[in-house]
Design an enzyme around this catalytic site. Structure first.
Site, short mmCIF file in Angstrom:
data_model
loop_
_atom_site.label_atom_id
_atom_site.label_comp_id
_atom_site.label_asym_id
_atom_site.label_seq_id
_atom_site.Cartn_x
_atom_site.Cartn_y
_atom_site.Cartn_z
N HIS A 235 28.55 2.19 -15.33
CA HIS A 235 28.09 1.03 -16.10
C HIS A 235 29.26 0.26 -16.71
CE1 HIS A 235 23.64 1.39 -16.33
NE2 HIS A 235 23.86 2.69 -16.17
N ASP B 60 20.37 -0.30 -15.20
CA ASP B 60 19.19 0.56 -15.29
C ASP B 60 17.98 -0.35 -15.45
OD1 ASP B 60 20.88 2.76 -15.27
OD2 ASP B 60 20.80 3.07 -17.44
N GLU C 207 18.64 9.46 -10.57
CA GLU C 207 17.96 8.62 -11.56
C GLU C 207 17.26 7.47 -10.86
OE1 GLU C 207 21.29 9.40 -15.13
OE2 GLU C 207 21.07 7.40 -14.25
N HIS D 99 18.56 3.82 -11.82
CA HIS D 99 19.99 3.52 -11.83
C HIS D 99 20.44 2.94 -10.49
CE1 HIS D 99 24.24 4.88 -13.08
NE2 HIS D 99 24.38 4.51 -11.81
#
Length: 285
Positions: free
Chosen positions: A168, A175, A257, A260
């Site tokens: 990130h 996200d 995830e 993500h």
């Protein structure tokens, strides 16, 4: 007479300022009006000294204002139980290619009655450092009941839920989830409210206006793995719909995830930035 007294007071004030500057070895011309108004160490001074985002970063809203933003880390509804360091304003900042790719995905989704909703975008290194400090404090487990009910906090590093670096911070990772339109806003989290496991049925866990993905956002559990075989039916279909939509515009999903995604190729593949999440960091972009 009133005008004369006002003028005299102004002259006296100017003389006092000049004398003060002379004592400090300065002349009035050497002090700019802006400098005179900002005290060292003040919030304004700190804001002006903060690094800005380099060219290539934009505010997502300037590219596509229709994408819903629920910037979770500016609130207390996080696995830490508090606002995260570096998140000053609820604004999604991304590299321009990533933002434009989301815009393309959003156009396709709107035609089908859906919209994207982002939870987190660019993340400063100071925020990641905050995560690390929290993970090392084994006594702080205030949000365990929702975000990691089945995970021993001492294993967060070993199991890969927390790391000292995050993609990130390079600016091309986001996200996000899907919202079926029309949708009401998600209600605010109330600190101290009863916590429900993030993998509980949708009508039991913390309310979210998104479609059902099988778990909530930031759920530290293997059920969050995008292709976990225990996730079936509508929940699996929703995950695959999100993944397929974003893959078609250049994003790559992190298998652990479902929320993500990283846009490839990354504009800054080797740089971890630390400017704050603040509109001023991308002013005019």
């Amino acid at each position: 007479m009133t005008g004369m007294r006002t003028a005299l007071r102004a002259l006296a004030t100017a003389a006092a300022v000049t004398a003060l500057l002379a004592t400090a070895g300065l002349s009035p011309a050497s002090v700019s009006p802006a400098a005179a108004q900002v005290r060292p160490g003040s919030a304004a001074a700190d804001a002006r000294s903060e690094p800005k985002a380099p060219d290539g970063f934009v505010a997502l809203r300037s590219v596509d204002p229709t994408i819903i933003q629920e910037m979770r880390y500016t609130t207390a509804h996080t696995f830490l139980g508090e606002r995260v360091d570096g998140y000053r304003q609820p604004v999604c900042i991304l590299t321009r290619p990533a933002a434009r790719a989301l815009q393309l995905a959003q156009k396709r989704l709107l035609r089908q009655g859906y919209a994207l909703k982002v939870y987190d975008c660019y993340r400063p290194q100071r925020a990641v450092d905050h995560f690390v400090r929290w993970a090392k404090d084994l006594d702080d487990q205030s949000m365990k009941g929702e975000f990691y009910p089945l995970v021993d906090k001492s294993r967060l590093f070993e199991d890969g839920y927390i790391a000292e670096k995050s993609g990130h911070s390079r600016g091309s990772t986001v996200d996000l989830t899907l919202v079926r339109l029309p949708a009401l806003p998600t209600r605010p989290y109330r600190p101290g409210e009863r916590l429900t496991p993030c993998f509980a049925p949708k009508d039991e866990r913390f309310p979210d206006n998104s479609v059902d993905m099988g778990t909530g956002y930031d759920c530290f559990d293997t059920l969050s793995h995008t292709d976990d075989p225990r996730i079936q039916g509508v929940q699996r279909a929703n995950r695959q719909f999100l993944k397929r939509t974003l893959t078609e515009v250049g994003f790559v999903n992190l298998p652990e995830e479902w929320w993500h995604f990283t846009h490839k190729p990354e504009l800054f593949p080797d740089t971890y930035f630390d400017f704050p999440v603040d509109r001023r960091a991308v002013a005019g972009r």
